[in-house]
Design an enzyme around this catalytic site. Structure first.
Site, short mmCIF file in Angstrom:
data_model
loop_
_atom_site.label_atom_id
_atom_site.label_comp_id
_atom_site.label_asym_id
_atom_site.label_seq_id
_atom_site.Cartn_x
_atom_site.Cartn_y
_atom_site.Cartn_z
N LYS A 42 0.90 -1.37 -0.31
CA LYS A 42 0.01 -0.04 0.32
C LYS A 42 1.18 0.81 0.08
O LYS A 42 2.28 1.38 0.76
CB LYS A 42 -0.88 -0.12 0.97
CG LYS A 42 -0.32 0.00 2.67
CD LYS A 42 -0.74 -0.41 3.41
CE LYS A 42 -0.47 -0.32 4.85
NZ LYS A 42 -1.20 -1.11 6.42
N TYR A 254 15.50 30.48 4.88
CA TYR A 254 13.95 31.28 5.14
C TYR A 254 14.49 31.82 7.02
O TYR A 254 14.86 30.78 8.24
CB TYR A 254 12.96 30.65 5.54
CG TYR A 254 12.39 30.92 4.33
CD1 TYR A 254 12.15 31.88 3.58
CD2 TYR A 254 12.60 29.56 3.72
CE1 TYR A 254 11.83 31.09 1.81
CE2 TYR A 254 11.79 29.59 1.92
CZ TYR A 254 11.62 30.26 0.62
OH TYR A 254 10.99 30.47 0.17
C1 LIG Z 1 -0.39 -1.98 6.53
C2 LIG Z 1 -0.75 -3.15 7.72
C3 LIG Z 1 0.15 -4.38 7.59
C4 LIG Z 1 2.05 -4.06 7.79
O1 LIG Z 1 2.11 -3.28 9.10
P1 LIG Z 1 3.39 -3.66 9.07
O2 LIG Z 1 3.88 -3.24 10.03
O3 LIG Z 1 4.13 -2.12 8.12
O4 LIG Z 1 3.90 -4.79 8.42
C5 LIG Z 1 -0.28 -5.40 8.02
N1 LIG Z 1 -1.74 -5.65 8.30
C6 LIG Z 1 -2.11 -4.91 7.88
C7 LIG Z 1 -4.21 -4.72 8.25
C8 LIG Z 1 -2.32 -3.44 7.26
O5 LIG Z 1 -3.15 -2.31 7.03
#
Ligand SMILES: *Cc1c(COP(=O)(O)O)cnc(C)c1O
Length: 362
Positions: A42, A254
């Site tokens: 994702k 800045y």
């Molecule tokens: C993002 C996510 C993961 C992965 O989590 P990490 O801490 O990055 O390993 C696993 N399961 C779900 C449902 C997630 O949304």
């Protein structure tokens, strides 16, 4: 990291992504747990670049890929991915048709959504909430769910830990709640899983009961001291586009937050918070130039960031490493994120579209 770095790109700023390290991190988790992967890709594979990430992971034959939006699922299809792709965020019913067209699997916990999605004939994962209170069917009361789940059984069920990196006891409690909920549903579910990166690396989950792990951040190089150390994956680099001498009392950037105490040579790197290099590290970060540490000076601006290069011979066009390795000490994602008061997840996912992503086999 690779020994010799060459920079054939004309790019002003880019990410070097080590495909070997990414694949190695995934393979190591798979080996340690003995379970197939559902890699979470994702948010553009946590900012690293989804094309490179799936390119690295395909040879490990993952069970499925995890995304958060329909568009991310469509992108995987456009990349030619034919494996199951699971959307782990609740969708509105209005998105179901598009999700079905892309042949996506949904993560559902609400009886109405399950009934609606069942009409598409596409599979779903049953989401059970055991303590996050974010999404999924609440573990305490599944009575509304039982009928619909019996009528339209899921291909998998899962839960998600809230404190896997720090608190084994709460994770065990969540496992117990999850397994209790599954038992109460009284439906045979062929695949159960829960472990994110930290749970998989630490072995805190329900080993033996799971059929897969769902690692994210570890794949991308974040995770140390969890029993397993992730190999560094992403380096942020930018070119020097300006060099000038300043006099004692001269200020930089800045707000004039930095005032030189000596005659200093200031180099401007063509990268800024518009690329995802956090402004909050201003006047505190260091970067690497030709294997040596250089201090950052003044506020990080949107497109440019200044460094003190008085002690390091360099010229316009040379490369500064802001995150990662340059043959010298490594600047970790955790380290820079910590300096910025951010989570490493936030730093990674903040890398902007305008950065080129260069995938290196080394
Ligand atoms: C993002 C996510 C993961 C992965 O989590 P990490 O801490 O990055 O390993 C696993 N399961 C779900 C449902 C997630 O949304």
């Amino acid at each position: 990291m690779e020994e010799t770095l060459i920079y054939p790109l004309p790019a002003r700023a880019w990410l070097d992504v080590s495909i070997a390290a990414l694949r190695g991190n995934a393979a190591e988790l798979q080996r340690r747990t003995g379970l197939p992967l559902i890699p979470m890709v994702k948010a553009n594979a946590y900012g690293v670049g989804v094309a490179g990430a799936v390119g690295a992971l395909e040879s490990l034959a993952p069970l499925a890929y995890g995304v958060a939006t329909v568009r991310e699922g469509e992108q995987l299809r456009e990349l030619g991915i034919v494996r199951p792709v699971v959307v782990f965020t609740p969708l509105l019913a209005a998105e179901h048709e598009r999700a079905a067209t892309a042949d996506l699997t949904l993560a559902l916990g609400d009886p109405d959504s399950i009934s609606a999605w069942a009409r598409t004939g596409k599979p779903y994962y049953l989401a059970i909430d055991t303590g996050m209170n974010r999404a999924g069917a609440p573990w305490r009361d599944l009575t509304d769910l039982r009928d619909v789940v019996r009528k339209s059984p899921p291909v998998a069920a899962f839960t998600h830990f809230h404190s896997a990196e720090s608190d084994s006891q709460s994770s065990q409690e969540q496992v117990a709640r999850f397994l209790d909920a599954i038992a109460k549903l009284g439906v045979e579910i062929p695949l159960l899983h829960a472990d994110n990166s930290a749970a998989a690396a630490r072995g805190v989950g329900g080993r033996g009961r799971w059929g897969a792990i769902r690692p994210g951040v570890f794949l991308y190089g974040v995770g140390r001291g969890l029993g397993l150390d992730a190999r560094h994956v992403v380096s942020l680099r930018a070119r020097i586009v300006d060099i000038r001498w300043i006099e004692p009392g001269d200020t930089v950037s800045y707000g004039a937050t930095y005032s030189a105490k000596r005659r200093e040579r200031i180099a401007t790197a063509s990268v800024g918070y518009g690329d995802g290099y956090p402004r909050a590290v201003s006047d505190r970060a260091t970067a690497m130039l030709h294997g040596r540490r250089i201090p950052q000076r003044g506020l990080v601006t949107m497109d440019m960031t200044m460094f003190d290069v008085t002690d390091v011979p360099c010229e316009v066009g040379d490369v500064i490493t802001l995150i990662g390795g340059d043959g010298g000490p490594e600047l970790t994602v955790e380290g820079i994120a910590g300096l910025a008061g951010m989570s490493p997840y936030e730093l990674l996912t903040g890398f902007a579209e305008r950065l080129d992503r260069r995938y290196l086999e080394g």
